[in-house]
Motif scaffolding. Sequence first.
Motif, short mmCIF file in Angstrom:
data_model
loop_
_atom_site.label_atom_id
_atom_site.label_comp_id
_atom_site.label_asym_id
_atom_site.label_seq_id
_atom_site.Cartn_x
_atom_site.Cartn_y
_atom_site.Cartn_z
N PHE A 18 57.51 -9.51 13.10
CA PHE A 18 58.73 -10.25 13.44
C PHE A 18 58.54 -11.63 12.86
O PHE A 18 57.66 -12.38 13.30
N ILE A 23 52.98 -7.77 14.49
CA ILE A 23 52.88 -7.23 15.84
C ILE A 23 52.15 -5.90 15.82
O ILE A 23 51.32 -5.61 16.68
N SER A 43 50.42 -5.79 28.15
CA SER A 43 51.75 -6.26 27.78
C SER A 43 51.69 -7.01 26.45
O SER A 43 50.77 -7.78 26.21
N GLY A 44 52.65 -6.73 25.59
CA GLY A 44 52.69 -7.42 24.30
C GLY A 44 51.83 -6.78 23.23
O GLY A 44 51.74 -7.29 22.11
N SER A 45 51.20 -5.64 23.55
CA SER A 45 50.31 -5.03 22.55
C SER A 45 51.09 -4.27 21.48
O SER A 45 50.52 -3.88 20.46
N GLY A 46 52.39 -4.05 21.69
CA GLY A 46 53.21 -3.42 20.66
C GLY A 46 53.60 -1.99 20.95
O GLY A 46 54.12 -1.29 20.07
N LYS A 47 53.44 -1.56 22.19
CA LYS A 47 53.75 -0.17 22.54
C LYS A 47 55.22 0.15 22.34
O LYS A 47 55.58 1.13 21.70
N SER A 48 56.08 -0.71 22.90
CA SER A 48 57.53 -0.47 22.76
C SER A 48 57.93 -0.53 21.29
O SER A 48 58.77 0.27 20.84
N THR A 49 57.34 -1.45 20.57
CA THR A 49 57.71 -1.62 19.16
C THR A 49 57.48 -0.32 18.39
O THR A 49 58.29 0.05 17.53
N GLU A 174 57.97 3.17 29.22
CA GLU A 174 57.76 2.74 30.61
C GLU A 174 58.92 3.17 31.51
O GLU A 174 59.63 2.35 32.07
N1 LIG Z 1 62.79 -8.70 18.37
C1 LIG Z 1 61.62 -9.38 18.45
N2 LIG Z 1 61.47 -10.57 17.85
C2 LIG Z 1 60.30 -11.24 17.93
N3 LIG Z 1 59.23 -10.79 18.57
C3 LIG Z 1 59.30 -9.60 19.18
C4 LIG Z 1 60.50 -8.83 19.16
N4 LIG Z 1 60.29 -7.69 19.84
C5 LIG Z 1 59.02 -7.76 20.28
N5 LIG Z 1 58.42 -8.89 19.89
C6 LIG Z 1 57.05 -9.28 20.16
O1 LIG Z 1 56.21 -8.22 19.78
C7 LIG Z 1 55.12 -8.10 20.68
C8 LIG Z 1 54.98 -6.68 21.12
O2 LIG Z 1 56.11 -6.34 21.89
P1 LIG Z 1 56.28 -4.94 22.58
O3 LIG Z 1 57.54 -5.00 23.35
O4 LIG Z 1 56.14 -3.86 21.57
O5 LIG Z 1 55.03 -4.91 23.55
P2 LIG Z 1 54.69 -3.86 24.68
O6 LIG Z 1 53.34 -3.36 24.38
O7 LIG Z 1 55.76 -2.85 24.80
O8 LIG Z 1 54.63 -4.76 25.97
P3 LIG Z 1 55.12 -4.46 27.46
O9 LIG Z 1 54.04 -3.68 28.12
O10 LIG Z 1 55.28 -5.81 28.06
O11 LIG Z 1 56.40 -3.71 27.37
C9 LIG Z 1 55.35 -9.08 21.81
O12 LIG Z 1 54.52 -10.19 21.60
C10 LIG Z 1 56.80 -9.47 21.64
O13 LIG Z 1 56.97 -10.80 22.02
#
Ligand SMILES: Nc1ncnc2c1ncn2[C@@H]1O[C@H](COP(=O)(O)OP(=O)(O)OP(=O)(O)O)[C@@H](O)[C@H]1O
Lengths: 253, 232
Positions: A18, A23, A43-49, A174
């Motif tokens: 991003f 990420i 949290s923030g490790s990139g799972k959702s991404t 989640e």
């Molecule tokens: N659209 C975006 N623009 C900028 N940064 C983003 C965007 N989407 C996600 N991020 C960043 O990417 C990183 C990973 O986000 P992600 O949502 O994949 O984490 P996660 O592992 O799903 O966390 P969680 O357990 O909190 O859901 C985070 O630091 C988030 O701030």
Amino acid sequence: MENTEQEIISIKNLRKSFGNTEIIKGISFSVYKGEVLGIIGPSGSGKSTILRCISQLETVTDGSISICGQPLVTDGVYVPKNQRHDIVLKSGLVFQNFNLFPHYSVLKNVTAAQIAVLKKSPEEARQTAMELLERMGLANKADNYPCELSGGQQQRVSIARALALKPEVLLFDEPTSALDPELTGEILAVIKELAEEKMTMVVVTHEMAFARDISSEVIFMDGGVIIEQGNPVEVINNPRTERTKAFLARFNN
Amino acid sequence: MDFDKYIKMLKAMLDGSVVSLEIFFLTLLFAIPLALPIAMGRMSKNKLLAGSTNVFLLIIRGTPLMLQLLVVYFGPGLFVIWLKNMGYEIAFFNWLNSWWKRFPAAIIALSINYSAYFAEIYRGGIESIPKGQYEAAKVLGFTPVQTFFKIVLPQVVKRIVPAMGNEVITLVKDTALVSIIGVAELLMVAKERQSELFSFTPLFIAGVFYFIMNWGVSLAFAKLEKKLSYYH
Ligand SMILES: Nc1ncnc2c1ncn2[C@@H]1O[C@H](COP(=O)(O)OP(=O)(O)OP(=O)(O)O)[C@@H](O)[C@H]1O
Ligand SMILES: [Mg+2]
């Protein structure tokens, strides 16, 4: 052994930035038919991404994704738009906060895409929807609106909505995080039942015991890379790396 | 008593109110759909389109409606004269000018003016729809057009009903402004009859008409709001 199984999701060297922040830093894994892949990590490790890249809600920066042998993106180059639409239907995504359509009844939430996207007849769509709602224990809520349901019921509707398109793989981001603790059980039970029916799934979750029980394989990721991957009991009960240990320690008390 | 005069007055005012109603409904008929592409243009990713739409909106919302009525009505004629002074005569503009009438000019000016206000309301409504709705629709395979018309727009309609109600009430009152270009709507007729009869009655009747009309508008919107309250 892998050769005899059908590869549903193949991810190679996936990278996602991003802006200037990377990420996802080169991730590869496969999901085979009937398998359940659990993804855990802070949290923030990139799972959702990762799930969002598979569902085409995010555009990858580099790497390859194929679904059911159909390439979506190869070394950062996407197939043409008209082919991407077919691929999006091969996976279904269940969101943390359901994202049901509030202006549609429960039934219409489950039939709408069947009719508009798969061009099924309203009668056929209704039948499929009612069968699914029955399975979710929500047949009596078909005519209600999402705002009239509990969080757990809404999430079950959203699972039915995704299943109605007969996806090859279901992705859960989640699915219980937005629910009151006493409602998580009903969703976990539904996912478990789907696992027993050999539905291919990728489940991002913070429920460690659940991940261990339903997954055929677990990935622990942190900081955009896979730290540990393998048998769920191994990874969750006997983690090899310090980072995994530290992460899991927070859940065990 | 000049009973006859009163009957004539009432008849004239009835004609005037029909004109006011025509202006009201025609303006809604044109402005409600016209506002949608304007809202889209304003939200476009194309900077030129978004920018020019914004300038258009700023001008329309930043100048008096009365001025806009004058420009639309007198504009074509002045343009033909200007062209002539420059040494040009273009048949199309001559034709347009000869055909140009007060009533269509009033409808066009009001429609443009109101579509600008409606467009901003639509935009607010569209932007208030959560991102998750688009994402759910996309994952389910809806095309962007299907997503807009099946998922987004119905929810927007519900959200903008109160704001639209306020604008429509204003429109009822703004129909009176078209008398500036000589359209014989209710208030203009009332004013004429008032000076002819030396009586307050025509103005009173006009006031009652606008009041009742807006009462109806309020009721209609309250009903619509209630009808859309089956979800939230
Ligand atoms: N659209 C975006 N623009 C900028 N940064 C983003 C965007 N989407 C996600 N991020 C960043 O990417 C990183 C990973 O986000 P992600 O949502 O994949 O984490 P996660 O592992 O799903 O966390 P969680 O357990 O909190 O859901 C985070 O630091 C988030 O701030
Ligand atoms: Mg997440």
